[in-house]
Enzyme design. Structure first.
Site, PDB file in Angstrom:
ATOM      1  N   CYS A 174      23.884  -7.502  47.783  1.00 27.15           N
ATOM      2  CA  CYS A 174      23.232  -8.005  46.575  1.00 27.15           C
ATOM      3  C   CYS A 174      21.745  -7.737  46.758  1.00 27.15           C
ATOM      4  CB  CYS A 174      23.500  -9.514  46.482  1.00 27.15           C
ATOM      5  SG  CYS A 174      22.583 -10.359  45.187  1.00 27.15           S
ATOM      6  N   ARG A 213       8.131 -13.206  45.079  1.00 23.71           N
ATOM      7  CA  ARG A 213       8.951 -14.414  45.151  1.00 23.71           C
ATOM      8  C   ARG A 213       8.554 -15.255  46.370  1.00 23.71           C
ATOM      9  NH1 ARG A 213      15.404 -15.678  45.701  1.00 23.71           N
ATOM     10  NH2 ARG A 213      15.611 -16.882  43.816  1.00 23.71           N
ATOM     11  N   TRP A 237      15.377  -5.383  36.367  1.00 20.42           N
ATOM     12  CA  TRP A 237      16.126  -6.568  36.788  1.00 20.42           C
ATOM     13  C   TRP A 237      16.946  -7.043  35.585  1.00 20.42           C
ATOM     14  CZ3 TRP A 237      15.630 -11.606  34.800  1.00 20.42           C
ATOM     15  CH2 TRP A 237      16.462 -12.546  35.430  1.00 20.42           C
ATOM     16  N   TRP A 286      25.068 -10.938  51.136  1.00 24.31           N
ATOM     17  CA  TRP A 286      23.845 -10.474  51.826  1.00 24.31           C
ATOM     18  C   TRP A 286      22.841 -10.059  50.754  1.00 24.31           C
ATOM     19  CZ3 TRP A 286      23.426  -8.724  57.294  1.00 24.31           C
ATOM     20  CH2 TRP A 286      22.203  -8.090  57.573  1.00 24.31           C
ATOM     21  N   ASP A 287      21.822 -10.887  50.584  1.00 24.62           N
ATOM     22  CA  ASP A 287      20.885 -10.664  49.478  1.00 24.62           C
ATOM     23  C   ASP A 287      19.606 -10.009  49.979  1.00 24.62           C
ATOM     24  OD1 ASP A 287      19.872 -10.806  46.908  1.00 24.62           O
ATOM     25  OD2 ASP A 287      20.349 -12.926  46.656  1.00 24.62           O
ATOM     26  N   MET A 288      18.825  -9.474  49.063  1.00 26.36           N
ATOM     27  CA  MET A 288      17.539  -8.833  49.392  1.00 26.36           C
ATOM     28  C   MET A 288      16.718  -8.916  48.118  1.00 26.36           C
ATOM     29  SD  MET A 288      15.668  -5.803  49.239  1.00 26.36           S
ATOM     30  CE  MET A 288      14.713  -4.767  50.294  1.00 26.36           C
ATOM     31  N   ASP A 306      22.119 -19.677  47.821  1.00 25.97           N
ATOM     32  CA  ASP A 306      20.783 -19.964  48.361  1.00 25.97           C
ATOM     33  C   ASP A 306      20.486 -21.472  48.411  1.00 25.97           C
ATOM     34  OD1 ASP A 306      18.178 -19.736  49.110  1.00 25.97           O
ATOM     35  OD2 ASP A 306      17.526 -18.575  47.375  1.00 25.97           O
ATOM     36  N   ASP A 315      22.137  -9.818  38.095  1.00 24.78           N
ATOM     37  CA  ASP A 315      21.973 -11.253  37.879  1.00 24.78           C
ATOM     38  C   ASP A 315      22.274 -11.615  36.435  1.00 24.78           C
ATOM     39  OD1 ASP A 315      21.406 -12.029  40.412  1.00 24.78           O
ATOM     40  OD2 ASP A 315      19.228 -11.988  40.186  1.00 24.78           O
TER      41      ASP A 315
HETATM   42  C1  GLA Z   1      19.288 -13.336  43.870  1.00 25.59           C
HETATM   43  C2  GLA Z   1      20.760 -13.101  43.621  1.00 25.59           C
HETATM   44  C3  GLA Z   1      21.353 -14.308  42.949  1.00 25.59           C
HETATM   45  C4  GLA Z   1      21.127 -15.549  43.811  1.00 25.59           C
HETATM   46  C5  GLA Z   1      19.650 -15.712  44.098  1.00 25.59           C
HETATM   47  C6  GLA Z   1      19.407 -16.812  45.084  1.00 25.59           C
HETATM   48  O1  GLA Z   1      18.573 -13.346  42.687  1.00 25.59           O
HETATM   49  O2  GLA Z   1      20.956 -11.953  42.874  1.00 25.59           O
HETATM   50  O3  GLA Z   1      22.720 -14.120  42.710  1.00 25.59           O
HETATM   51  O4  GLA Z   1      21.853 -15.409  44.999  1.00 25.59           O
HETATM   52  O5  GLA Z   1      19.084 -14.528  44.608  1.00 25.59           O
HETATM   53  O6  GLA Z   1      18.070 -16.984  45.359  1.00 25.59           O
END
Ligand code: GLA
Length: 726
Positions: A525, A442, A198, A476-478, A366, A547
């Protein structure tokens, strides 16, 4: 055009502009890999399979069939009959036996390229590519193995994938179906891969290859921060401009294994495909399984040429978005500015200031839904939090639009918080093993996207928000990896299908989204860049790269990413200092210059910038508009790498006509008592004359003699120089 079958010699010859890939049929139907590399003409090449040497082939020497299988360069090796190297295919019969032997039956050659149902894959017209399908059969299992090869002649790319069919009357189980295998003699190769964690994704690593097996893999349910579905074999001393490179990149976003094996005969087997750990796929009568695609690129002119081939190929034959050839709006994202602590007033104040400075889109990250004010809850409850956004989403979007900005929004659709209404209603929708604690990450679980009703719910949840307001962009996050792998709905003998069915669910969701909202700008993302892969590029023209927004850390991350993926898809933002991840202070200009080599945007509280910083933002916005065309569509040349020299990082992007070139030069650390640095440029036209800062230089001078970059005092200094040729 690109594919010839030589009837007499039983040789398939796949030709691109500069490369040849050759397969031969021997004996009763074994497919041998003859050659891949620089282009060769003529089909007198079958001797390279060494079948004249002992043990010859099984028809001639049945008693030594095992030796044959254990050393023949197999085009698509199978488990269980005598090839002890890594197999590409391993099948378990209903009785539990692990063996198959699929021999050549027939083939067809067609213009164009068939799509891969439910999977991301490259594409091309009938004029651009041609496909060979070799059909092999195992007579005991009644299994068909179809090996697909598509030749993109002008791009110097060959893609491979495999479809396995059950034509028998009884089911069998696929325990492993890799997508590509390549046997060749070792040429003192080294293995290049991309590793990370990460906030430190895709750093380049080159290691020697010893005897045995060395693999790069993920079984995290995503391509991952840690390892990456790309490997290259490079000859000793390979640089940007010299050396041979054999590379494979997987068009897939889930578990993978990429391996190189050096055997007792100094042969190399390079393989890539879905990771067999945790994988087992039941094929009933009449069913088939499609293994995802691998993109093969060979270069005899070092890594730079390989990079430029991938960039062009992905820009033209993988990314589909209407944005792929367009300048993206400069966005400002509120994540690092506010984290979860925002309301519509705060967002509007950011939007107002952003507009003044020339920014074009506000992205709400978020925290806008459910009761989410930390990462402890609400994933799955995609309902606007009206305590934060009084009056809901539409009024906010309207106000942002009225300011002259577009609006974008964040989702994490694949997840479910234990503390969510969705989980309270549907606890069985989370991926889980009955009677075991679900491992949290998380404070969240993963939705079981192998289930149609779950996919449908998720789709409607996201789509109804998009239908409710004028939303131009989705992030679109994961944010977690898969564990405790189990689906409440799958039968026991199909639990091994969950990882891949999950990916098919993700792909279906994104396909539906871009079909209903064709103008949407989608950015993938995953906790930063854990799903920055060719699979996701099929759905989104850009992916959040990491990040870590520190300009220095980004140099290595973006160098490794740009080794394979076009600059136009690398999500990059300017953020505040001290940087939130590493605490480093860098110059605002340098943060901008590094972010320019990506999609470009901001992720900071713009209302808190000083007057000087705001002036720099205006300049950066102007640079973006001036340079983005070159950056998005040009050719990328790496000059020097900070990862190797510890002080400087320099690279260029040159437009296709070679009339405009940008040099990015970053002095990461100042060195005492230095004179200027001589830097030779690349990619220009030797015959042209280029102007830069009022001076004229010939292309030959710039490329062979170089320019002088002054030594400056201070760390983290950078410059972007524009060369204009005539
Ligand atoms: C991830 C994404 C970040 C942000 C956070 C929000 O870590 O990579 O850019 O959007 O989630 O919780």
């Amino acid at each position: 055009m690109g594919i010839i079958f030589h009837e007499e010699s039983q040789v398939f010859q796949l030709q691109t502009k500069n490369t040849t890939y050759a397969i031969g049929i021997v004996d009763r139907g074994y497919l041998g890999h003859i050659y891949y590399g620089k282009k060769i003409e003529g089909d007198h090449i079958k001797y390279l399979l060494r079948t004249e040497e002992n043990p010859k082939t099984p028809c001639i020497n049945q008693r030594e069939k095992n030796s044959f299988l254990d050393q023949f360069p197999m085009e698509y090796p199978e488990h269980g009959m005598g090839d002890y190297r890594e197999s590409a295919l391993c099948v378990r019969s209903e009785e539990g036996h692990l063996a198959s032997e699929s021999l050549y039956k027939e083939h067809w050659i067609q213009k164009g390229k068939p799509a891969l149902e439910g999977l991301p894959a490259s594409f091309g017209t009938e004029e651009e590519c041609e496909t060979l399908c070799i059909i092999c059969e195992d007579s005991v299992l009644h299994m068909k193995v179809k090996l697909y090869y598509t030749v993109f002649y002008h791009q110097d790319v060959i893609t491979r994938n495999v479809i396995v069919e059950n034509q028998g009357e009884r089911p069998f189980y696929l325990e492993k179906v890799l997508s590509a295998s390549l046997d060749m003699d070792d040429q003192n190769f080294q293995l290049l891969s991309l590793h990370g964690s990460w906030a430190r994704e895709r750093h380049i690593q080159v290691v020697p290859i010893g005897y045995g097996r060395q693999n790069i893999a993920s079984f995290r349910g995503e391509s991952s921060h840690q390892e990456h579905p790309f490997i290259a074999l490079v000859t000793n001393g390979t640089s940007q401009d010299f050396g041979e490179v054999y590379s494979m990149n997987f068009v897939y976003s889930g578990n993978f294994k990429a391996q190189v094996e050096k055997d007792q005969f100094d042969m190399i087997r390079m393989t890539m495909g879905i990771h067999p750990d945790g994988f087992s796929w039941k094929l009933e009568t009449g069913e088939h399984f499609i293994a995802p695609e691998v993109v093969l690129v060979y270069s005899d002119e070092g890594l730079g040429k390989m990079t430029r081939i991938y960039h062009d190929f992905y820009r033209n034959h993988l990314i589909r978005s209407p944005y792929k050839d367009k300048k993206r709006p400069i966005l400002i994202n509120n994540w690092e500015a506010t984290y979860f602590d925002f309301d519509e007033k705060k967002l509007l104040s950011i939007a107002k200031e952003a507009k003044e400075l020339g920014i074009e889109m506000l992205v709400m990250d978020d925290g806008w839904f459910g009761k989410r004010s930390s990462d402890d809850s609400s994933l799955g409850d995609w309902v606007v939090n009206e305590e934060k956004l009084k009056g809901g989403l539409q009024p906010l979007v309207e106000q942002v639009n009225a300011l002259g900005l577009q609006f974008g929004i964040w989702f994490e659709p694949e997840m479910i918080s234990p503390d969510s209404n969705l989980f309270r209603e549907h606890p069985d929708w989370a991926i889980q093993i009955p009677n075991r604690e679900i491992t949290q990450s998380r404070a969240q679980y993963v939705l079981d996207l192998s289930r149609k009703e779950v996919v449908d719910y998720v789709y409607e949840a996201v789509a109804s928000i998009l239908r409710s307001a004028n939303i131009a962009y989705v992030k679109w996050d994961m944010n977690r990896q898969l564990t405790t792998i189990g689906s409440v709905k799958l039968p026991a003998d199909r639990q091994g299908e969950l990882y891949h069915r999950y990916m098919l669910g993700v792909y279906e969701l994104q396909e539906r989204l871009i079909t209903e909202f064709p103008e949407l700008l989608l950015e993938n993302c995953s906790g930063g860049g854990a799903r920055f892969d060719a699979g996701m590029l099929y759905y989104s023209p850009q992916i959040w790269c990491s990040d870590d927004t520190d300009a220095v850390e980004r140099l290595l991350i973006q160098e490794g990413t740009a080794l394979v993926y076009p600059i136009s898809c690398i999500g990059a933002h300017v953020s505040v200092c001290p940087n939130h991840t590493v605490g480093r202070n860098t110059l605002f200009e340098t943060r901008g210059n590094v972010a320019l080599c990506g999609t470009f945007g901001y992720e900071l509280d713009i209302t808190k910038l000083t007057k000087e910083e705001k002036d720099i933002v205006k300049q950066q916005v102007a640079d973006y508009h001036n340079y983005n065309e070159i950056i998005r569509s040009g050719d990328y040349y790496r000059l020097v790498s900070y990862s190797e020299n510890k002080y400087y990082d320099s690279f260029m992007i040159v437009n296709k006509e070679k009339t405009k070139a940008l040099l990015f030069d970053i002095q990461v650390l100042a060195r005492p008592n230095r004179r200027s640095r001589k830097l030779r440029l690349k990619g220009l036209d030797e015959q042209k004359t280029y102007r830069m800062n009022g001076q004229s230089y010939t292309g030959s001078t710039l490329m062979n003699a170089g320019i002088l970059i002054p030594a400056e005092q201070g760390d983290f200094k950078s410059r972007v120089l524009l060369f204009e040729g005539e």
